[in-house]
Design an enzyme around this catalytic site. Structure first.
Site, short mmCIF file in Angstrom:
data_model
loop_
_atom_site.label_atom_id
_atom_site.label_comp_id
_atom_site.label_asym_id
_atom_site.label_seq_id
_atom_site.Cartn_x
_atom_site.Cartn_y
_atom_site.Cartn_z
N TYR A 193 2.97 -49.20 -18.65
CA TYR A 193 4.25 -49.81 -19.28
C TYR A 193 4.96 -50.59 -17.87
O TYR A 193 5.37 -51.74 -18.02
CB TYR A 193 5.19 -48.62 -19.23
CG TYR A 193 5.01 -48.14 -20.75
CD1 TYR A 193 3.78 -48.17 -21.77
CD2 TYR A 193 6.10 -47.58 -21.48
CE1 TYR A 193 3.71 -47.72 -22.64
CE2 TYR A 193 5.99 -46.90 -22.69
CZ TYR A 193 4.76 -46.96 -23.24
OH TYR A 193 4.57 -46.45 -24.54
N HIS A 219 3.02 -53.78 -28.88
CA HIS A 219 4.55 -53.86 -29.64
C HIS A 219 5.37 -54.92 -29.15
O HIS A 219 6.55 -54.95 -28.82
CB HIS A 219 5.21 -52.65 -29.35
CG HIS A 219 4.43 -51.50 -29.97
ND1 HIS A 219 4.54 -50.87 -31.12
CD2 HIS A 219 3.49 -50.71 -29.15
CE1 HIS A 219 3.78 -49.86 -31.25
NE2 HIS A 219 3.15 -49.71 -30.06
#
Length: 364
Positions: free
Chosen positions: A334, A67
């Site tokens: 992440y 993203h």
């Protein structure tokens, strides 16, 4: 566990038709990695997963590995009070207004990809409660995830890696992957007809993973949530502008705030909480937990979302992770992506280091 909770070969051309949905690895606002011993380190680690994202999309210093192309948004969440019976989280206190910093994005690790390249959009949010605790969540505009485990997701990334000779995924590898993973059927059915939307504002976003709400008695309730757009889609065709989503968002916000309804679905006994490929039946109890109101947008390189790691396991009292194996994996991956991009930012010409008070990894 107390109630209500879970007791827990297409033709060559057909694959090419929607291969980008799968091949662009961040099609899902979700990344996975090693956590808590679910895989031996020599088999799969956060580094190997993030390396695979880079192998698929290239390395773009200072950007998220998934993203990568997005915009910051800010506003607040207004609680309806209906979720307070199921969770003691302050964000659900009747009448409570909680500030939110969010981010809209499209899948993939290429920050220069055209907005129409994939049909999936993502919404990430950080709610900061008055008591300092945070709730972070990442959602996607699709109703199910293609696979249920980190291992399968890594295999999917590998199958979608572009062939150096063509610059596109090998249809045979994709076909082999899907043949070996029948659990992808629901996602594939959705992907066959999915089209890129013309606006972030008209999409609804699913949390996909199950979580648990914890009430004042300590009772746990298995839940999933969705942000449902209050703005109706107008059927507009996406323009030729490769960055039309940002332009549309700015235009809409100049006319006034944008709103979504947070709908929380409660599981019945037996509903799966460890499998994001399986939707719960439509007749499950759903509550309107409140309204998300977005008021402003800023560029991601200088906006308030830049230094936030939208780790979905950062949760306040009253919300807990479920037994879904993707959740601890997402958290680990992440963190790896965050450390890479912030280290690169510090060495880019004219770039500033992330602000210390953001504390993106803090579980506050």
């Amino acid at each position: 566990m107390t109630q209500p909770v879970s007791s827990r070969k297409y033709r060559h051309g057909r694959w090419l038709r929607w291969a980008p949905v799968v091949a662009v690895p961040a099609a899902f606002a979700l990344a996975f990695g090693y956590a808590g011993g679910w895989l031996a380190p020599h088999r799969l680690t956060p580094k190997r997963l993030i390396d695979q994202f880079q192998a698929n999309a290239g390395v773009h210093p200072g950007y998220r590995r998934n993203h990568a192309k997005g915009v910051c948004v800010s506003g607040y969440f207004q609680s309806s009070g209906q979720a307070a019976a199921y969770s003691v989280a302050q964000v659900f206190t009747p009448g409570q207004r909680t500030p939110v910093v969010g981010r809209f994005a499209i899948p993939g690790g290429n920050p220069y990809a055209p907005d129409s390249s994939v049909p999936i959009r993502s919404m990430a949010l950080r709610f900061t409660q008055a008591d300092g605790q945070q709730w972070r969540t990442g959602m996607n505009s699709m109703p199910v995830f293609p696979v249920a485990t980190p291992q399968a997701f890594y295999a999917q990334l590998q199958a979608g890696q572009p062939d150096p000779a063509t610059g596109k995924p090998d249809p045979a590898k994709l076909a082999a992957f899907f043949a070996a993973h029948p659990e992808t059927a629901a996602f594939r059915a959705w992907a066959r007809t999915a089209k890129p939307s013309a606006s972030f504002a008209t999409d609804s976003y699913w949390g996909l993973n199950a979580f648990e709400f914890v009430d004042s008695d300590g009772t746990r309730h298995a839940v999933r949530w969705q942000m449902v757009a209050q703005a109706a889609a107008d059927g507009a065709t996406p323009p030729d502008n490769p960055d039309y989503l940002d332009a549309d968002l700015r235009r809409r916000l100049a006319q006034g705030p944008l709103r979504w309804t947070l709908r929380v679905t409660l599981a019945n006994p037996g509903d799966p909480t460890d499998d994001a490929t399986r939707a719960w039946p439509a007749d499950r109890t759903t509550i309107d937990a409140g309204t998300l109101v977005l008021q402003a947008t800023e560029a991601q390189d200088s906006g308030p979302c830049r230094d936030i790691n939208y780790d979905p396991t950062v949760l306040p009292d009253g919300i807990a992770i479920s037994d879904d194996p993707l959740l601890p994996a997402r958290s680990a991956a992440y963190a790896d992506s965050y450390l890479r991009r912030t280290s690169e930012e510090a060495h880019l010409p004219g770039a500033a280091r992330p602000s210390a008070n953001t504390q993106p990894e803090a579980r506050r």
